[in-house]
Design an enzyme around this catalytic site. Structure first.
Site, PDB file in Angstrom:
ATOM      1  N   SER A   1      21.358  13.979  45.674  1.00 45.65           N
ATOM      2  CA  SER A   1      22.204  15.106  46.053  1.00 45.65           C
ATOM      3  C   SER A   1      21.305  16.303  46.302  1.00 45.65           C
ATOM      4  O   SER A   1      20.178  16.359  45.798  1.00 45.65           O
ATOM      5  CB  SER A   1      23.168  15.438  44.905  1.00 45.65           C
ATOM      6  OG  SER A   1      23.787  16.693  45.108  1.00 45.65           O
TER       7      SER A   1
ATOM      8  N   TYR B   1      25.141  16.700  35.677  1.00 41.88           N
ATOM      9  CA  TYR B   1      25.068  15.964  36.949  1.00 41.88           C
ATOM     10  C   TYR B   1      23.799  16.324  37.710  1.00 41.88           C
ATOM     11  O   TYR B   1      23.054  15.439  38.163  1.00 41.88           O
ATOM     12  CB  TYR B   1      26.317  16.280  37.780  1.00 41.88           C
ATOM     13  CG  TYR B   1      26.336  15.655  39.152  1.00 41.88           C
ATOM     14  CD1 TYR B   1      26.531  14.287  39.316  1.00 41.88           C
ATOM     15  CD2 TYR B   1      26.171  16.433  40.299  1.00 41.88           C
ATOM     16  CE1 TYR B   1      26.557  13.717  40.585  1.00 41.88           C
ATOM     17  CE2 TYR B   1      26.200  15.874  41.565  1.00 41.88           C
ATOM     18  CZ  TYR B   1      26.392  14.515  41.706  1.00 41.88           C
ATOM     19  OH  TYR B   1      26.417  13.950  42.954  1.00 41.88           O
TER      20      TYR B   1
HETATM   21  P1  NDP Z   1      33.041   8.356  44.671  1.00 40.38           P
HETATM   22  O1  NDP Z   1      33.444   8.865  43.337  1.00 40.38           O
HETATM   23  O2  NDP Z   1      33.942   8.535  45.830  1.00 40.38           O
HETATM   24  O3  NDP Z   1      32.621   6.817  44.557  1.00 40.38           O
HETATM   25  C1  NDP Z   1      31.733   6.412  43.570  1.00 40.38           C
HETATM   26  C2  NDP Z   1      31.764   4.913  43.442  1.00 40.38           C
HETATM   27  O4  NDP Z   1      30.859   4.545  42.377  1.00 40.38           O
HETATM   28  C3  NDP Z   1      33.130   4.391  43.059  1.00 40.38           C
HETATM   29  O5  NDP Z   1      33.393   3.180  43.707  1.00 40.38           O
HETATM   30  C4  NDP Z   1      32.988   4.185  41.552  1.00 40.38           C
HETATM   31  O6  NDP Z   1      33.855   3.212  41.014  1.00 40.38           O
HETATM   32  C5  NDP Z   1      31.555   3.715  41.460  1.00 40.38           C
HETATM   33  N1  NDP Z   1      31.063   3.869  40.097  1.00 40.38           N
HETATM   34  C6  NDP Z   1      31.061   4.991  39.354  1.00 40.38           C
HETATM   35  N2  NDP Z   1      30.633   4.725  38.115  1.00 40.38           N
HETATM   36  C7  NDP Z   1      30.342   3.405  38.082  1.00 40.38           C
HETATM   37  C8  NDP Z   1      29.876   2.533  37.082  1.00 40.38           C
HETATM   38  N3  NDP Z   1      29.631   2.957  35.842  1.00 40.38           N
HETATM   39  N4  NDP Z   1      29.682   1.224  37.383  1.00 40.38           N
HETATM   40  C9  NDP Z   1      29.947   0.770  38.628  1.00 40.38           C
HETATM   41  N5  NDP Z   1      30.398   1.537  39.616  1.00 40.38           N
HETATM   42  C10 NDP Z   1      30.607   2.853  39.353  1.00 40.38           C
HETATM   43  O7  NDP Z   1      31.635   9.089  44.957  1.00 40.38           O
HETATM   44  P2  NDP Z   1      30.872   9.388  46.331  1.00 40.38           P
HETATM   45  O8  NDP Z   1      31.032   8.288  47.280  1.00 40.38           O
HETATM   46  O9  NDP Z   1      31.185  10.770  46.724  1.00 40.38           O
HETATM   47  O10 NDP Z   1      29.381   9.423  45.767  1.00 40.38           O
HETATM   48  C11 NDP Z   1      28.429   8.409  46.058  1.00 40.38           C
HETATM   49  C12 NDP Z   1      27.052   8.962  45.754  1.00 40.38           C
HETATM   50  O11 NDP Z   1      26.817  10.139  46.511  1.00 40.38           O
HETATM   51  C13 NDP Z   1      26.846   9.358  44.287  1.00 40.38           C
HETATM   52  O12 NDP Z   1      25.550   9.008  43.883  1.00 40.38           O
HETATM   53  C14 NDP Z   1      26.976  10.864  44.327  1.00 40.38           C
HETATM   54  O13 NDP Z   1      26.300  11.483  43.262  1.00 40.38           O
HETATM   55  C15 NDP Z   1      26.363  11.178  45.665  1.00 40.38           C
HETATM   56  N6  NDP Z   1      26.755  12.460  46.221  1.00 40.38           N
HETATM   57  C16 NDP Z   1      28.066  12.739  46.487  1.00 40.38           C
HETATM   58  C17 NDP Z   1      28.422  13.969  46.982  1.00 40.38           C
HETATM   59  C18 NDP Z   1      29.828  14.334  47.259  1.00 40.38           C
HETATM   60  O14 NDP Z   1      30.122  15.542  47.452  1.00 40.38           O
HETATM   61  N7  NDP Z   1      30.766  13.384  47.323  1.00 40.38           N
HETATM   62  C19 NDP Z   1      27.412  15.005  47.280  1.00 40.38           C
HETATM   63  C20 NDP Z   1      26.063  14.591  46.997  1.00 40.38           C
HETATM   64  C21 NDP Z   1      25.765  13.374  46.488  1.00 40.38           C
HETATM   65  P3  NDP Z   1      35.201   3.663  40.207  1.00 40.38           P
HETATM   66  O15 NDP Z   1      35.937   4.612  41.098  1.00 40.38           O
HETATM   67  O16 NDP Z   1      35.882   2.375  40.002  1.00 40.38           O
HETATM   68  O17 NDP Z   1      34.724   4.319  38.955  1.00 40.38           O
END
Ligand code: NDP
EC number: 1.1.1.184
Length: 244
Positions: free
Chosen positions: A136, A149
């Site tokens: 990020s 975070y």
């Molecule tokens: P979402 O919350 O939309 O999706 C995250 C996914 O990761 C979900 O499918 C979730 O599953 C899964 N996940 C979370 N925890 C676990 C776990 N313990 N084990 C297995 N799966 C897990 O997030 P984004 O798509 O927005 O984010 C994706 C990446 O991008 C992350 O690394 C985030 O930090 C990064 N990012 C996002 C930004 C944003 O503004 N969206 C900005 C900058 C970086 P479930 O829902 O079932 O928990």
């Protein structure tokens, strides 16, 4: 982005929603065999309908033993996207042990663990590989309530460099993508105050947040041979934010 990953097997964590889900779809469309790893099995069921042939793995990546059991024998992987993360928001003075530990287990420790599993296999097969850590822009700047975070993402910068240094001699490249807000479930939560979100967006030189597709395109570029001489690096997908 038109890239051809035919003949390669990719593993994407956090594949159920948001950026991870669209990364799976893009890799699948580009010919890769995809192992989709996430925590909610309903997401995997719907994803498998959209992308026939993917290999779903349901596991909580914050649980070391469960992850070892689920992925220890996953077999050959050529491309890895460490994308799963949680954004648990608390003011610094109220950060709890539980949130701190959970965040580091999911956002950072699982990256180490899954990358070890995958890289050991690449090395034993003597094949090159590419790993992308989804970080990020808060690896570099932070905001109220993001102490934990942003600390996980700051640490990911150094983990990416350390992996690049030690895995480079084995022809395994390791890079990160560093987006600004993307309006996935996570991004909507982080920017849920509309006034704050509007002002924040206006502080970006391009006057916008990033789209999921923008992040996925950068991930695919770093996975592909188009970035063959790039390792230990990061692509900002920040609408110019860090330039200002
Ligand atoms: P979402 O919350 O939309 O999706 C995250 C996914 O990761 C979900 O499918 C979730 O599953 C899964 N996940 C979370 N925890 C676990 C776990 N313990 N084990 C297995 N799966 C897990 O997030 P984004 O798509 O927005 O984010 C994706 C990446 O991008 C992350 O690394 C985030 O930090 C990064 N990012 C996002 C930004 C944003 O503004 N969206 C900005 C900058 C970086 P479930 O829902 O079932 O928990």
């Amino acid at each position: 982005m038109q890239l051809n990953f035919s003949g390669l097997r990719a593993l994407v964590t956090g594949a159920g929603k948001g950026i991870g889900r669209d990364t799976v779809k893009a890799l699948h469309a580009s010919g890769a065999k995809v192992v989709a790893v996430t925590r909610t099995s309903a997401d995997l069921v719907s994803l498998a309908k959209e992308c026939p042939g993917i290999e779903p793995v349901c596991v909580d990546l914050g649980d070391w033993e469960a992850t070892e059991k689920a992925l220890g024998g996953i077999g050959p992987v050529d491309l890895l996207v460490n994308n799963a993360a949680v954004a648990l928001m608390q003011p610094f003075l109220e950060v709890t042990k539980e949130v701190f530990d959970r965040s580091f287990k999911v956002n950072l420790r699982s990256v180490l663990q899954v990358s070890q599993i995958v890289a050991r296999d690449m090395i034993s097969r003597g094949v090159p590989g590419s790993i992308v850590n989804v970080s990020s822009m808060v690896a570099y700047v932070t905001y109220p309530n993001l102490t934990t975070y942003s600390s996980t993402k700051g640490a990911m910068t150094m983990l990416t460099k350390a992996m690049a240094m030690e895995l480079g001699p084995h022809k395994i490249r390791v890079n990160s993508v560093n987006p600004t807000v993307v309006l996935t479930d996570m991004g909507k939560k982080v920017s849920e105050n509309p006034d704050y979100a509007k002002k924040f967006k206006e502080r970006h030189p391009l006057r916008k947040f990033a789209e999921v597709e923008d992040v996925v395109n950068s991930i695919l570029f770093l996975l592909s041979d188009s970035s063959a001489s790039t390792s230990g690096s990061g692509i900002l997908v920040d609408a110019g934010y860090l330039a200002s």
